[in-house]
Design a protein around this motif. Structure first.
Motif, PDB file in Angstrom:
ATOM      1  N   SER A  75       5.701  -0.234  -8.353  1.00  0.00           N
ATOM      2  CA  SER A  75       6.322  -0.343  -7.056  1.00  0.00           C
ATOM      3  C   SER A  75       5.127  -0.632  -5.748  1.00  0.00           C
ATOM      4  N   MET A  76       3.875  -1.028  -6.489  1.00  0.00           N
ATOM      5  CA  MET A  76       3.176  -1.443  -5.494  1.00  0.00           C
ATOM      6  C   MET A  76       3.231  -2.946  -5.359  1.00  0.00           C
ATOM      7  N   PRO A  77       2.961  -3.208  -3.903  1.00  0.00           N
ATOM      8  CA  PRO A  77       3.313  -4.612  -3.144  1.00  0.00           C
ATOM      9  C   PRO A  77       2.508  -5.653  -4.457  1.00  0.00           C
ATOM     10  N   GLN A  78       3.184  -6.854  -4.393  1.00  0.00           N
ATOM     11  CA  GLN A  78       2.587  -7.760  -5.202  1.00  0.00           C
ATOM     12  C   GLN A  78       1.270  -8.562  -4.845  1.00  0.00           C
ATOM     13  N   ASP A  79       1.111  -8.326  -3.696  1.00  0.00           N
ATOM     14  CA  ASP A  79      -0.288  -9.084  -2.899  1.00  0.00           C
ATOM     15  C   ASP A  79      -1.360  -8.098  -2.708  1.00  0.00           C
ATOM     16  N   GLN A  81      -4.508  -6.092  -2.962  1.00  0.00           N
ATOM     17  CA  GLN A  81      -5.778  -6.298  -3.605  1.00  0.00           C
ATOM     18  C   GLN A  81      -6.583  -5.500  -4.343  1.00  0.00           C
ATOM     19  N   ASN A  82      -5.754  -4.434  -4.554  1.00  0.00           N
ATOM     20  CA  ASN A  82      -6.461  -3.267  -5.291  1.00  0.00           C
ATOM     21  C   ASN A  82      -6.186  -3.487  -6.934  1.00  0.00           C
ATOM     22  N   MET A  83      -5.365  -4.237  -7.085  1.00  0.00           N
ATOM     23  CA  MET A  83      -5.049  -4.878  -8.788  1.00  0.00           C
ATOM     24  C   MET A  83      -4.997  -3.485  -9.454  1.00  0.00           C
ATOM     25  N   GLY A  84      -4.272  -2.490  -9.004  1.00  0.00           N
ATOM     26  CA  GLY A  84      -3.852  -1.282  -9.818  1.00  0.00           C
ATOM     27  C   GLY A  84      -4.372  -0.032  -9.260  1.00  0.00           C
ATOM     28  N   GLN A  85      -4.476   0.821 -10.137  1.00  0.00           N
ATOM     29  CA  GLN A  85      -4.890   2.134  -9.763  1.00  0.00           C
ATOM     30  C   GLN A  85      -5.645   2.913 -11.066  1.00  0.00           C
ATOM     31  N   PHE A  86      -6.659   3.733 -10.570  1.00  0.00           N
ATOM     32  CA  PHE A  86      -7.050   4.736 -11.419  1.00  0.00           C
ATOM     33  C   PHE A  86      -5.927   5.469 -12.280  1.00  0.00           C
ATOM     34  N   PHE A  87      -5.824   5.611 -13.663  1.00  0.00           N
ATOM     35  CA  PHE A  87      -5.034   6.249 -14.538  1.00  0.00           C
ATOM     36  C   PHE A  87      -3.718   5.736 -13.980  1.00  0.00           C
ATOM     37  N   GLY A  88      -3.504   4.604 -13.524  1.00  0.00           N
ATOM     38  CA  GLY A  88      -2.035   4.030 -13.190  1.00  0.00           C
ATOM     39  C   GLY A  88      -1.104   3.545 -14.252  1.00  0.00           C
ATOM     40  N   CYS A  89      -1.556   3.160 -15.266  1.00  0.00           N
ATOM     41  CA  CYS A  89      -0.545   2.966 -16.274  1.00  0.00           C
ATOM     42  C   CYS A  89       0.024   4.238 -16.857  1.00  0.00           C
ATOM     43  N   THR A  90       1.437   4.447 -17.163  1.00  0.00           N
ATOM     44  CA  THR A  90       2.007   5.362 -17.697  1.00  0.00           C
ATOM     45  C   THR A  90       1.843   5.447 -18.968  1.00  0.00           C
ATOM     46  N   MET A  91       1.466   6.690 -19.691  1.00  0.00           N
ATOM     47  CA  MET A  91       1.310   6.904 -20.966  1.00  0.00           C
ATOM     48  C   MET A  91       2.280   7.711 -21.419  1.00  0.00           C
ATOM     49  N   MET A 496     -13.373   5.371   2.914  1.00  0.00           N
ATOM     50  CA  MET A 496     -12.089   6.423   2.401  1.00  0.00           C
ATOM     51  C   MET A 496     -11.253   6.554   3.828  1.00  0.00           C
ATOM     52  N   SER A 497     -12.022   6.862   4.913  1.00  0.00           N
ATOM     53  CA  SER A 497     -11.275   7.066   6.028  1.00  0.00           C
ATOM     54  C   SER A 497     -10.617   5.869   6.828  1.00  0.00           C
ATOM     55  N   SER A 498     -11.213   4.601   6.618  1.00  0.00           N
ATOM     56  CA  SER A 498     -10.618   3.628   7.037  1.00  0.00           C
ATOM     57  C   SER A 498      -9.494   3.017   6.141  1.00  0.00           C
ATOM     58  N   ASN A 499      -9.592   3.195   4.962  1.00  0.00           N
ATOM     59  CA  ASN A 499      -8.624   2.796   4.106  1.00  0.00           C
ATOM     60  C   ASN A 499      -7.346   3.754   4.136  1.00  0.00           C
ATOM     61  N   LEU A 500      -7.517   4.770   4.985  1.00  0.00           N
ATOM     62  CA  LEU A 500      -6.192   5.552   5.182  1.00  0.00           C
ATOM     63  C   LEU A 500      -5.305   4.913   5.999  1.00  0.00           C
ATOM     64  N   LYS A 501      -5.968   3.964   7.022  1.00  0.00           N
ATOM     65  CA  LYS A 501      -5.239   3.243   8.098  1.00  0.00           C
ATOM     66  C   LYS A 501      -4.682   1.776   7.634  1.00  0.00           C
ATOM     67  N   ASP A 502      -5.998   1.013   6.927  1.00  0.00           N
ATOM     68  CA  ASP A 502      -5.872  -0.036   6.360  1.00  0.00           C
ATOM     69  C   ASP A 502      -4.779  -0.148   5.287  1.00  0.00           C
ATOM     70  N   ARG A 503      -4.749   0.802   4.429  1.00  0.00           N
ATOM     71  CA  ARG A 503      -3.655   0.737   3.490  1.00  0.00           C
ATOM     72  C   ARG A 503      -2.339   1.536   3.951  1.00  0.00           C
ATOM     73  N   LYS A 504      -2.163   1.555   5.112  1.00  0.00           N
ATOM     74  CA  LYS A 504      -0.866   1.881   5.792  1.00  0.00           C
ATOM     75  C   LYS A 504      -0.466   3.198   5.406  1.00  0.00           C
ATOM     76  N   HIS A 505      -1.193   4.217   5.163  1.00  0.00           N
ATOM     77  CA  HIS A 505      -1.050   5.730   5.014  1.00  0.00           C
ATOM     78  C   HIS A 505      -0.731   6.575   6.323  1.00  0.00           C
ATOM     79  N   LEU A 506      -1.235   5.974   7.273  1.00  0.00           N
ATOM     80  CA  LEU A 506      -1.263   6.704   8.949  1.00  0.00           C
ATOM     81  C   LEU A 506      -0.232   5.951   9.694  1.00  0.00           C
ATOM     82  N   ASP A 507       0.223   6.773  10.499  1.00  0.00           N
ATOM     83  CA  ASP A 507       1.025   6.176  11.606  1.00  0.00           C
ATOM     84  C   ASP A 507       0.115   5.444  12.554  1.00  0.00           C
ATOM     85  N   GLU A 508       1.034   4.961  13.744  1.00  0.00           N
ATOM     86  CA  GLU A 508       0.114   4.076  14.751  1.00  0.00           C
ATOM     87  C   GLU A 508      -0.870   5.212  15.358  1.00  0.00           C
TER      88      GLU A 508
END
Length: 537
Positions: A75-79, A81-91, A496-508
């Motif tokens: 479900s992650m955007p194709q572009d 840059q995180n290239m996945g997640q920790f523990f991201g593959c479903t087992m 961590m704080s800046s990525n909350l905003k940069d990765r669009k987890h916060l509203d305006e």
């Protein structure tokens, strides 16, 4: 979603699967796009290596299910840059397995090979079979002879026994479930992992490979044929003789060459250690729990190599070795003690650093930061990302390892399970770098991998040699500037704080969450922040 079936055969297969799980936990991109199906096959029902690997798989699965219930990698955007997640593959678990284990075992105690094949009942029309077996096996009454071996703890380094038993594997419903689940059109892959010098792996690899090829002619399959890398102490009267490991390996390789099995594989990986680690003698069962070994980690790298599309498409019979460009000898001193050789991240080739070790380092940073700063209560919550995640309300429960009632607070449970994984990861690291125990007369690993020291601050936790050795790079070879230095200023919290905003987890307004699942948000910004630190080095 593509599927990756990992057949881990015997103790070696289980330990390689353990190291592979660490790469999966680190979110190594080679595995992105795959659902992972571990299948553990071990005739030794009480093998502690099996129990430990199974438990680690279950821990991984719990974290994955909590963090990514609504945000799988697909479900992650194709572009992104995180290239996945920790523990991201479903087992996932094949139908019929018991905690990833196929119940392929004797089923009762004191079962000998003689009894298993009904040797003493071979009469009448079976007399010719009886005579054939007499010509192939030692039929004397000695308890260490092949016919009298107790199969309860496996085949004790006797592939000529194991191969007979393994032919029954295709009769299991769980094997049928695998065949019906495999889908070549989805680019599913199969990897078979086992040793060539023991009993279970050496007998299981050829039988399983031939059966899979018969049932799935267009299978995309690879095998890790692991050569001697450890040797049990020689014990008088013992059923396992390490002096025979090399000859058994040569016989197995000769069989693969003549039988054409390797030509049914897209890739075959040969991995071993010419200076095997000496371990305490054990024939299996509850006593078999060996330390992690660099050969097992390198075997996990082979799986990443295969899944990362490094093998030429449409070709078969590709063979690979992974080794040093120079010989690093592990010496034995006059007292018989092994003087092990320590290897570091900078000893690996650039491709492995970029595709694997970078992510393993980010994962190490993340676990260290989570354990010491988040759970360790070093942060001022009101001024950090944790204020928005309402961590203060669950802090006490997390620190006291108190799971939420009925799993209602997923962030709370995630933070607890993630903190538990710190011990799993650091134990694995310490075993890879095992220096032995003189008091217990236990030898060190002949070659040791030194990656991270969790006792140090994040800026200094990457292990480095005291004196730079001659240039040596581990790299893949076809048969026929790293993350090196520490930074004096590693501060993950602002990221961590800046990525909350940069990765669009916060509203305006920057005060309310766009993303409802706080457990996913935490893992997402943790991964992004730690990768950012690594990429800056």
């Amino acid at each position: 979603m593509k599927k990756l079936f990992l057949f881990a055969i015997g103790g070696t297969g289980e330990r390689v699967l353990r190291s592979t799980t660490m790469l999966l936990a680190a979110g190594v991109p080679a595995f992105n796009g795959y659902d992972i199906y571990p299948i553990i096959i071990d005739y030794d029902a009480a093998n502690k290596d099996k129990d430990r690997t199974r438990d680690i798989l279950k821990q991984y699965q719990k974290i994955n299910r909590i963090a990514y219930a609504n945000h799988p990698l697909s479900s992650m955007p194709q572009d992104d840059q995180n290239m996945g997640q920790f523990f991201g593959c479903t087992m996932k678990e094949m139908n019929g397995l018991n905690d990833f284990v196929l119940d392929f075992n004797p089923g009762k105690t004191n079962l000998t090979f003689r009894n298993k094949i009904g040797f003493d009942q071979m009469k009448g029309n079976l007399l010719s079979t009886h005579s054939l077996i007499e010509s192939l096996y030692d039929t004397s009454d000695e308890p260490t002879t092949e016919l009298n071996l107790d199969l309860t703890v496996g085949f004790k380094g006797n592939p000529n026994i194991g191969s007979v038993i393994f032919h029954k594997l295709s009769d299991y419903n769980e094997y049928d479930a695998f065949v019906s689940t495999y889908n070549a059109e989805q680019e599913d892959k199969v990897v078979i992992i086992g040793s060539l010098f023991g009993g279970t792996g050496a007998s299981g690899i050829p039988v399983l490979a031939q059966q899979i090829k018969k049932d799935i002619p267009n299978v995309d399959m690879a095998a890790l044929m692991i050569q001697p890398y450890f040797a049990p102490e020689i014990v008088k009267g013992g059923a396992i003789n390490a002096k025979l490991f090399d000859s058994k390996t040569k016989a197995a390789l000769n069989f693969y060459e003549r039988s054409g099995i390797k030509n049914s594989m897209r890739a075959v990986y040969h991995i071993g250690d010419p200076y095997p680690t000496i371990i305490k003698y054990c024939e299996g069962g509850a006593g078999q729990q060996n330390n992690a070994n660099p050969v097992e980690f390198i075997s996990a790298l082979a799986i990443a190599h295969y899944c990362g599309d490094m093998v030429p498409t449409g070709t078969f019979g590709n063979e690979y070795m992974y080794g040093l460009s120079r010989d690093i000898v592990s010496k034995v001193d006059k007292t018989g003690k092994q003087d092990s050789c320590r290897l570091f991240a900078d000893d690996f080739d650039q491709q492995t650093k970029d595709n694997v070790l970078k992510y393993l380092t980010a994962f190490a940073y993340a676990l260290k930061y989570h354990h010491t700063d988040v759970v360790g209560d070093k942060l001022k919550k009101e001024k950090t990302f944790l204020a928005i995640l309402d961590y203060e309300n669950i802090k006490s429960d997390v620190q006291n390892h108190k799971l939420s009632i009925n799993g209602k607070n997923k962030l709370q449970d995630l933070l607890i399970y993630l903190n538990d994984y710190v011990e799993v990861f650091t134990r694995w690291l310490s075993e890879l770098d095992y220096e032995g125990d003189d008091n217990l007369h236990i030898q060190p690993n002949s070659h040791r991998l030194a990656f991270f020291d969790f006792g140090k601050e994040i800026s200094d936790m990457i292990e480095k040699p005291q004196e730079k050795a001659k240039e040596s790079k581990l790299s893949w070879s076809k048969v026929g500037n790293f993350i090196g230095g520490g930074s004096s200023n590693v501060n993950i919290t602002p990221l961590m704080s800046s990525n909350l905003k940069d990765r669009k987890h916060l509203d305006e307004t920057g005060k309310k969450m766009n993303t409802k699942e706080k457990e996913f948000v935490f893992m997402d910004i943790l991964r992004a922040s730690c990768l950012e630190i690594v990429n800056k080095k």
